[in-house]
Design an enzyme around this catalytic site. Structure first.
Site, PDB file in Angstrom:
ATOM      1  N   ASP A 187       5.738   6.319  -2.535  1.00  0.00           N
ATOM      2  CA  ASP A 187       6.471   5.055  -2.752  1.00  0.00           C
ATOM      3  C   ASP A 187       7.854   5.066  -2.105  1.00  0.00           C
ATOM      4  O   ASP A 187       8.791   4.478  -2.636  1.00  0.00           O
ATOM      5  CB  ASP A 187       6.611   4.751  -4.258  1.00  0.00           C
ATOM      6  CG  ASP A 187       5.292   4.861  -4.986  1.00  0.00           C
ATOM      7  OD1 ASP A 187       4.313   4.284  -4.487  1.00  0.00           O
ATOM      8  OD2 ASP A 187       5.231   5.534  -6.030  1.00  0.00           O
ATOM      9  N   GLU A 188       7.969   5.727  -0.966  1.00  0.00           N
ATOM     10  CA  GLU A 188       9.275   5.814  -0.304  1.00  0.00           C
ATOM     11  C   GLU A 188       9.603   4.570   0.501  1.00  0.00           C
ATOM     12  O   GLU A 188      10.670   4.490   1.122  1.00  0.00           O
ATOM     13  CB  GLU A 188       9.322   7.038   0.638  1.00  0.00           C
ATOM     14  CG  GLU A 188       9.266   8.395  -0.048  1.00  0.00           C
ATOM     15  CD  GLU A 188       7.835   8.906  -0.200  1.00  0.00           C
ATOM     16  OE1 GLU A 188       6.904   8.133   0.113  1.00  0.00           O
ATOM     17  OE2 GLU A 188       7.659  10.049  -0.642  1.00  0.00           O
ATOM     18  N   LYS A 212       7.109   3.285   2.687  1.00  0.00           N
ATOM     19  CA  LYS A 212       6.375   3.502   3.945  1.00  0.00           C
ATOM     20  C   LYS A 212       5.904   2.180   4.544  1.00  0.00           C
ATOM     21  O   LYS A 212       5.829   2.036   5.742  1.00  0.00           O
ATOM     22  CB  LYS A 212       5.142   4.383   3.691  1.00  0.00           C
ATOM     23  CG  LYS A 212       5.479   5.853   3.535  1.00  0.00           C
ATOM     24  CD  LYS A 212       4.239   6.727   3.633  1.00  0.00           C
ATOM     25  CE  LYS A 212       3.388   6.729   2.398  1.00  0.00           C
ATOM     26  NZ  LYS A 212       3.989   7.272   1.191  1.00  0.00           N
ATOM     27  N   ALA A 249      -3.425   4.658  -2.856  1.00  0.00           N
ATOM     28  CA  ALA A 249      -2.205   4.305  -2.123  1.00  0.00           C
ATOM     29  C   ALA A 249      -1.954   2.810  -2.241  1.00  0.00           C
ATOM     30  O   ALA A 249      -2.868   2.049  -2.518  1.00  0.00           O
ATOM     31  CB  ALA A 249      -2.372   4.669  -0.652  1.00  0.00           C
ATOM     32  N   GLY A 250      -0.730   2.411  -2.034  1.00  0.00           N
ATOM     33  CA  GLY A 250      -0.435   0.981  -2.056  1.00  0.00           C
ATOM     34  C   GLY A 250       0.705   0.679  -1.110  1.00  0.00           C
ATOM     35  O   GLY A 250       1.770   1.266  -1.225  1.00  0.00           O
ATOM     36  N   HIS A 251       0.446  -0.166  -0.123  1.00  0.00           N
ATOM     37  CA  HIS A 251       1.497  -0.572   0.800  1.00  0.00           C
ATOM     38  C   HIS A 251       1.700  -2.066   0.671  1.00  0.00           C
ATOM     39  O   HIS A 251       0.734  -2.820   0.697  1.00  0.00           O
ATOM     40  CB  HIS A 251       1.094  -0.285   2.253  1.00  0.00           C
ATOM     41  CG  HIS A 251       1.149   1.156   2.611  1.00  0.00           C
ATOM     42  ND1 HIS A 251       0.706   1.636   3.815  1.00  0.00           N
ATOM     43  CD2 HIS A 251       1.595   2.211   1.927  1.00  0.00           C
ATOM     44  CE1 HIS A 251       0.883   2.946   3.849  1.00  0.00           C
ATOM     45  NE2 HIS A 251       1.413   3.313   2.706  1.00  0.00           N
ATOM     46  N   GLN A 260       0.552   8.666  -0.057  1.00  0.00           N
ATOM     47  CA  GLN A 260       1.206   9.580  -1.006  1.00  0.00           C
ATOM     48  C   GLN A 260       2.337  10.338  -0.269  1.00  0.00           C
ATOM     49  O   GLN A 260       2.952   9.752   0.597  1.00  0.00           O
ATOM     50  CB  GLN A 260       0.206  10.544  -1.665  1.00  0.00           C
ATOM     51  CG  GLN A 260      -0.761   9.850  -2.611  1.00  0.00           C
ATOM     52  CD  GLN A 260      -1.985   9.301  -1.914  1.00  0.00           C
ATOM     53  OE1 GLN A 260      -2.580   9.961  -1.101  1.00  0.00           O
ATOM     54  NE2 GLN A 260      -2.358   8.090  -2.243  1.00  0.00           N
ATOM     55  N   THR A 281      -0.617   0.667  -9.765  1.00  0.00           N
ATOM     56  CA  THR A 281      -0.862   0.605 -11.208  1.00  0.00           C
ATOM     57  C   THR A 281       0.183  -0.220 -11.960  1.00  0.00           C
ATOM     58  O   THR A 281       0.014  -0.480 -13.149  1.00  0.00           O
ATOM     59  CB  THR A 281      -0.861   2.037 -11.802  1.00  0.00           C
ATOM     60  OG1 THR A 281       0.389   2.635 -11.476  1.00  0.00           O
ATOM     61  CG2 THR A 281      -1.988   2.875 -11.244  1.00  0.00           C
ATOM     62  N   LYS A 300      16.129   2.261   1.347  1.00  0.00           N
ATOM     63  CA  LYS A 300      16.747   1.767   0.102  1.00  0.00           C
ATOM     64  C   LYS A 300      18.158   2.294  -0.152  1.00  0.00           C
ATOM     65  O   LYS A 300      18.545   2.498  -1.310  1.00  0.00           O
ATOM     66  CB  LYS A 300      15.837   2.078  -1.089  1.00  0.00           C
ATOM     67  CG  LYS A 300      14.528   1.291  -1.044  1.00  0.00           C
ATOM     68  CD  LYS A 300      13.767   1.447  -2.327  1.00  0.00           C
ATOM     69  CE  LYS A 300      12.901   0.261  -2.642  1.00  0.00           C
ATOM     70  NZ  LYS A 300      12.243   0.340  -3.935  1.00  0.00           N
TER      71      LYS A 300
HETATM   72  P1  IMP Z   1      -4.546  10.443  -8.050  1.00  0.00           P
HETATM   73  O1  IMP Z   1      -4.204  10.450  -6.612  1.00  0.00           O
HETATM   74  O2  IMP Z   1      -5.009   9.102  -8.556  1.00  0.00           O
HETATM   75  O3  IMP Z   1      -5.474  11.555  -8.446  1.00  0.00           O
HETATM   76  O4  IMP Z   1      -3.193  10.716  -8.891  1.00  0.00           O
HETATM   77  C1  IMP Z   1      -2.556  11.983  -8.861  1.00  0.00           C
HETATM   78  C2  IMP Z   1      -1.042  11.818  -8.865  1.00  0.00           C
HETATM   79  O5  IMP Z   1      -0.610  11.239  -7.644  1.00  0.00           O
HETATM   80  C3  IMP Z   1      -0.516  10.894  -9.969  1.00  0.00           C
HETATM   81  O6  IMP Z   1       0.745  11.377 -10.400  1.00  0.00           O
HETATM   82  C4  IMP Z   1      -0.321   9.573  -9.250  1.00  0.00           C
HETATM   83  O7  IMP Z   1       0.645   8.753  -9.878  1.00  0.00           O
HETATM   84  C5  IMP Z   1       0.150  10.065  -7.893  1.00  0.00           C
HETATM   85  N1  IMP Z   1      -0.121   9.106  -6.805  1.00  0.00           N
HETATM   86  C6  IMP Z   1      -1.298   8.855  -6.212  1.00  0.00           C
HETATM   87  N2  IMP Z   1      -1.156   7.937  -5.245  1.00  0.00           N
HETATM   88  C7  IMP Z   1       0.147   7.612  -5.217  1.00  0.00           C
HETATM   89  C8  IMP Z   1       0.923   6.732  -4.379  1.00  0.00           C
HETATM   90  O8  IMP Z   1       0.439   6.074  -3.452  1.00  0.00           O
HETATM   91  N3  IMP Z   1       2.258   6.699  -4.668  1.00  0.00           N
HETATM   92  C9  IMP Z   1       2.823   7.440  -5.637  1.00  0.00           C
HETATM   93  N4  IMP Z   1       2.140   8.277  -6.417  1.00  0.00           N
HETATM   94  C10 IMP Z   1       0.815   8.362  -6.211  1.00  0.00           C
END
Ligand code: IMP
Length: 429
Positions: free
Chosen positions: A13-14, A16, A39-41, A223, A300, A330
């Protein structure tokens, strides 16, 4: 012109999205090489806001998007994302999206296992996104994953489902969760086949041809290094290698093709989910950073934990991630703070460490050693050159460069794509 790989240098979440979008507009091909729809962009283009999870950002910019074999692909998530962006006016077809035929699939049972295990962990939950990422990677490594190309082979699929369900239904039963019916899964997958297979191809060949044709490739990381399954704050990590080295294995290219490695870091630190966070601020300053920075998870919606910039950690990310230049995002969120802190090391059991220890117990105990800097009273928001920044803000950036041992090549001063100070063109190599 070099290729460019973009990776996060903290816990994700930097920011990107903005940087990748800017780079994607100058690339020919944009490739995702790890992660999945965890991931979420967020991309802001004109008056449209695109929320992408799986689709490479290039599709928004009219570029070829590639989902590499290193990704774990949830077919339903992909198809609903395609419908969503199509409703916003984009066109996603096999002309502008290609998917590695050997990509492992995420099935509904993976998310069921992910969630059931998190519940079972109780207070020790990892805080996963619950999207089945970890269980899908486990299946890949255990050699029982269903891959995209299997959708074209009903008999192979049927046999593989037997093996998969033997494993997963046993686990689900043990966890007290609902089990899955083979015929139901088989029908679902066969129904998905005609929708997905037109996108499938040996991506390594496409990448090889692109290389020989001198195309510019952007490898879009998801990530970040501190969530890397080997180098991050294990076990509070995601289940893939997020470092730039994985762009090669995850896209089917040689290591020399990765090109220039750009790391993205926020001017402070955030984290979603559980796990150690030495510079976390549980006070008013932490809340202020969260409010000003709109720190809520894209996927989420969970509030992000906030803290001071951790130069010790980012330096480590620079080293293991192969980061050659840094983008600092930021900076404007820090405007008006009287005093700023940068973590330069950790006190652990009376010793000062210049790296994050591997042991989770030691990480939990790490007390940050801070350097205190003056804040600035002016605004950095929207600045497009160093000359427009308050002197103390420039000092802050320069000190970060020294401590993390990497040059800040881009500085982002607002969500607007044009509010960027560029000191070096990453595609110049
Ligand atoms: P998973 O990738 O759903 O297994 O989650 C493992 C860890 O990675 C958790 O702490 C998530 O909140 C974190 N995480 C996974 N994807 C992201 C992302 O895109 N941004 C920030 N944290 C992430």
């Amino acid at each position: 012109m070099a290729n460019v790989a973009v990776i996060g240098a903290q816990w994700g979440d930097e920011g990107k999205g903005k940087v990748v979008d800017w780079l994607a507009s100058r690339a020919d091909i944009v490739v995702r090489f790890q992660g999945g729809h965890n991931a979420g962009h967020t991309l802001v283009v004109g008056n449209q806001v695109y929320k992408l999870s799986l689709l490479p950002s290039g599709v928004v910019r009219g570029k070829l998007g590639v989902i590499g074999n290193g990704v774990v692909l949830d077919p339903d998530a992909l198809l609903s994302e395609i419908s969503r962006v199509t409703a916003q006016g984009l066109s996603v077809t096999p002309e502008n999206l290609r998917i590695a035929e050997n990509v492992p699939l995420i099935l509904p049972l993976h998310s069921a296992i992910d969630k059931a295990r998190e519940v079972a962990r109780g207070a020790h939950a990892i805080g996963t996104t619950g999207r089945g990422i970890g269980p899908a990677y486990e299946d890949k490594v255990a050699r029982r994953a269903i891959r995209l190309s299997d959708l074209a082979e009903p008999e192979v699929l049927s046999h593989k489902l037997d093996e998969l369900l033997l494993h997963h239904n046993t686990l689900l039963k043990g966890l007290g969760a609902e089990t899955f019916d083979k015929q139901d899964l088989l029908d679902r997958l066969l129904a998905l086949a005609p929708k997905l297979l037109p996108y499938a191809e040996p991506v390594w060949e496409l990448m090889d041809a692109a290389h020989h044709a001198g195309k510019r490739v952007l490898f879009e990381g998801a990530q970040a290094v501190m969530l890397d399954v080997d180098h991050g704050t294990y076990p509070f990590v995601t289940s893939s290698n997020t470092v730039a080295g994985n762009a090669a294995a995850g896209a089917g290219v040689g290591p020399k093709q990765i090109g220039y490695v750009l790391g993205i870091a926020k001017a402070y630190t955030t984290r979603v989910g559980s796990g150690p966070f030495p510079t976390e601020l549980k006070d008013d300053t932490g809340r202020l950073l969260g409010e000003r920075g709109h720190e809520f998870g894209t996927v989420t919606g969970r509030p992000r934990r906030c803290g001071w910039f951790d130069a010790c950690m980012v330096r480590q990310a620079v080293k293991v991630g192969g980061i050659e230049g840094l983008v600092l995002t930021k900076l404007d969120v820090l405007d008006g703070l009287k005093e700023l802190r940068i973590c330069t090391g950790y006190q652990v059991d009376g010793q000062v460490l210049k790296r994050l220890p591997a042991s989770i117990a030691a990480q939990e105990k790490a007390v940050p050693v801070y350097e205190v800097l003056n804040g600035w009273s002016g605004s950095t928001r929207g600045a497009r050159s160093y000359a427009e920044l308050p002197a103390e803000a420039v000092k802050y950036v320069r000190r970060i460069e020294e401590l993390v041992e990497a040059q800040v090549v881009l500085l982002s001063t607002s969500p607007d794509r044009d509010d960027t100070i560029m000191l070096r063109d990453p595609f110049a190599g």
